[in-house]
Design an enzyme around this catalytic site. Structure first.
Site, PDB file in Angstrom:
ATOM      1  N   ASP A 131       2.177  22.924 -13.716  1.00  0.00           N
ATOM      2  CA  ASP A 131       0.770  22.552 -13.629  1.00  0.00           C
ATOM      3  C   ASP A 131       0.048  23.156 -14.828  1.00  0.00           C
ATOM      4  OD1 ASP A 131      -1.479  21.317 -12.613  1.00  0.00           O
ATOM      5  OD2 ASP A 131      -1.561  22.489 -10.770  1.00  0.00           O
ATOM      6  N   ASP A 132      -1.143  22.630 -15.086  1.00  0.00           N
ATOM      7  CA  ASP A 132      -1.925  23.159 -16.200  1.00  0.00           C
ATOM      8  C   ASP A 132      -2.488  24.537 -15.888  1.00  0.00           C
ATOM      9  OD1 ASP A 132      -3.692  22.158 -14.273  1.00  0.00           O
ATOM     10  OD2 ASP A 132      -4.994  21.145 -15.709  1.00  0.00           O
ATOM     11  N   ASP A 161      -5.656  28.267 -10.176  1.00  0.00           N
ATOM     12  CA  ASP A 161      -7.002  28.808 -10.035  1.00  0.00           C
ATOM     13  C   ASP A 161      -7.060  29.682  -8.784  1.00  0.00           C
ATOM     14  OD1 ASP A 161      -9.766  29.209  -9.540  1.00  0.00           O
ATOM     15  OD2 ASP A 161     -10.294  27.334 -10.511  1.00  0.00           O
TER      16      ASP A 161
END
Length: 167
Positions: free
Chosen positions: A102-103, A106
């Site tokens: 994933d980028d 969070d």
């Protein structure tokens, strides 16, 4: 307490920076797969994980790529994470030998959900925030929890007036 809006403490990532950081992620992941077979496949978490997964797959010469689509945001508002498209079940098993990319991690809710489905997978992200960091196995850059990352696919170039008047 800060009166800043989310975009006021922004980390702007260009395509060049994303490419460099995703390559660095690949280099960090090289040789970490199962000893006998290496990584069997990459699963990108859509949508943000698709560009880094493509770069990691190229760098590590991984040809089997699938996606898992998890929705946990509506615009900039977080909601409960839910899977809306799963990867091939036969490919995935319990995740052994699978690299999930994933980028960004969070809050960690997306990766937490995916990790419950594929507990033996290896989770890699380009960027990580402190709350989600325990959910990721390998990442490149940590940013503060209150930083909003502006990815290149979310941005557009536009004309800006010169500082001193007009031509």
């Amino acid at each position: 307490m800060s009166d800043r809006l989310p975009h006021e403490k922004g980390f702007h990532v260009s395509w060049d920076q994303l490419h460099r950081d995703a390559r660095a992620l690949a280099w960090r992941l090289d040789g970490q797969g199962p000893e006998d077979t290496g990584w069997r496949a990459i699963v990108a978490i859509t949508r943000g994980g698709m560009a880094p997964a493509m770069i990691v797959a190229r760098e590590l010469d991984i040809r089997v790529i699938d996606t898992i689509s998890v929705k946990s945001y509506n615009k900039q508002d977080r909601s409960e994470a839910k899977v809306i498209k799963s990867p091939d079940a036969e490919l995935m098993g319990d995740g052994e030998g699978i690299l999930i990319i994933d980028d960004l991690v969070d809050s960690g809710k997306t990766l937490e959900l995916v990790r419950t489905l594929y507990p033996k997978a290896h989770f890699g992200t380009v960027y990580a925030k402190p709350k989600g960091r325990p959910m990721v196995d390998t990442f490149i850059t940590e940013v503060s929890q209150d930083t909003w990352i502006f990815f290149p696919w979310d941005m557009a170039l536009q004309y800006v007036e010169p500082y001193r008047g007009q031509d």
